[in-house]
Scaffold this active site. Structure first.
Site, short mmCIF file in Angstrom:
data_model
loop_
_atom_site.label_atom_id
_atom_site.label_comp_id
_atom_site.label_asym_id
_atom_site.label_seq_id
_atom_site.Cartn_x
_atom_site.Cartn_y
_atom_site.Cartn_z
N ASP A 87 104.16 -59.14 42.12
CA ASP A 87 103.75 -59.13 43.37
C ASP A 87 102.77 -58.47 44.00
O ASP A 87 102.35 -57.85 43.62
CB ASP A 87 105.00 -57.69 43.56
CG ASP A 87 106.77 -58.99 43.25
OD1 ASP A 87 106.87 -59.07 42.64
OD2 ASP A 87 107.83 -57.20 43.52
N LYS A 122 107.73 -59.79 50.83
CA LYS A 122 108.37 -58.34 50.76
C LYS A 122 107.81 -56.93 51.37
O LYS A 122 106.26 -57.04 52.18
CB LYS A 122 108.11 -58.14 49.48
CG LYS A 122 108.05 -56.46 48.70
CD LYS A 122 107.74 -56.25 46.89
CE LYS A 122 107.94 -55.24 46.20
NZ LYS A 122 107.95 -54.69 44.94
N LYS A 167 112.59 -59.71 49.51
CA LYS A 167 112.79 -58.34 48.99
C LYS A 167 112.31 -57.54 49.87
O LYS A 167 111.53 -56.95 50.04
CB LYS A 167 111.44 -58.40 48.05
CG LYS A 167 111.84 -57.24 46.41
CD LYS A 167 111.03 -57.76 45.88
CE LYS A 167 110.95 -55.78 44.96
NZ LYS A 167 110.37 -56.59 43.64
#
Length: 212
Positions: free
Chosen positions: A88, A151, A180
Site C-alpha cells: 500500500d 485506496k 479500498k
C-alpha cells in the site's frame, strides 16, 4: 460480513512487536484478507502468517508520500523480499497539487515495477487533501501505471474514508481496479456504507468489533 474484505491494520508509531503479534493471531483466527504493517515488521509477519491463507501487507512511503520515487521503489523491493504479498503506497500529493501528472504516474510506476507481477499494489490517494477533479486524475493515473487498487486514506491525515469519495473512485476505475476504503472505519454501519458505495476491501484497526 466476509472476513476476507478486511485488511487487519496496525500502523501506529508505538505498535510493539507484542501488539503486532496479537493482530496476527486475530487475523489467523478470523481469516482476514491481510495483516497491514509498517515495513520493519514485514519479515516477522510473513513468517507468522505462512500457510495461514492471510496475506502480508506492507505500507510504503507512509504516511506522507513525500519520498523520492527511487526511495519508495527500494522500500517496496525490500518489503517484497521480506515476504510482502501486498503493498500500500502513498502518492506524492504535492506533485498532484502542482499538476505534475508525469511525476505522480512515474512514482506509482516505479513501485509497480519493484513489486513485480505477483504482488498486489494499492495506491493511497489521501482523498481528504484532494479536490474531486484531483481524485479522478490520480485514480486514472494509478490505473494507467498498473495499480491493482486505489485506496482512500492513510488514516493519519485530516480525514478518512467517506462514501462520496469511494463512489467517485469506483466510478472512475470501473471494475478494472479494486477500491479500498480506510481511515475512520470503526463500526459495522460505516463498513457497510463503504461496501455499498463500491469498496471491495476495507482497512481498519477496529476489525474485530466490526465483525462481532
Amino acid at each position: 460480513m466476509d472476513p476476507k474484505l478486511f485488511d487487519h491494520t496496525i500502523l501506529k508509531a508505538d505498535a510493539t512487536k507484542g501488539a503486532v503479534d496479537r493482530v496476527i493471531d486475530e487475523a489467523i483466527e478470523y481469516g482476514f484478507a491481510s495483516v497491514c504493517v509498517n515495513s520493519c515488521y514485514t519479515a516477522h509477519v510473513a513468517q507468522r502468517l505462512k500457510g495461514s491463507g492471510v496475506k502480508t501487507c506492507t505500507v510504503v512511503g507512509f504516511p506522507l508520500g513525500q519520498m523520492s520515487a527511487r526511495a519508495k521503489a527500494y522500500e517496496a523491493k525490500c518489503a517484497v523480499e521480506d515476504g510482502a504479498d501486498e503493498i500500500d503506497m502513498v502518492i506524492n500529493v504535492a506533485a498532484l497539487k502542482d499538476s505534475d501528472t508525469k511525476l505522480v504516474k512515474s512514482d506509482i510506476a516505479a513501485v509497480r515495477e519493484a513489486c513485480g507481477a505477483n504482488v498486489i499494489l494499492k495506491v493511497i490517494i489521501e482523498t481528504c487533501l484532494l479536490t474531486d477533479e484531483e481524485k479522478v486524475t490520480v485514480c486514472t493515473l494509478a490505473k494507467e501505471a498498473g495499480a491493482d487498487f486505489v485506496k482512500t486514506s492513510t488514516g493519519f491525515s485530516t480525514g478518512g474514508a467517506v462514501e462520496s469519495d469511494v463512489r467517485l473512485m469506483r466510478k472512475t476505475v470501473g471494475n478494472d481496479l479494486g477500491v479500498k476504503a480506510s481511515g475512520g472505519i470503526r463500526d459495522r454501519e460505516t463498513a457497510e456504507k463503504m461496501l455499498a458505495a463500491g469498496a471491495n476491501r476495507l482497512g481498519t484497526s477496529a476489525t474485530i468489533s466490526i465483525i462481532k
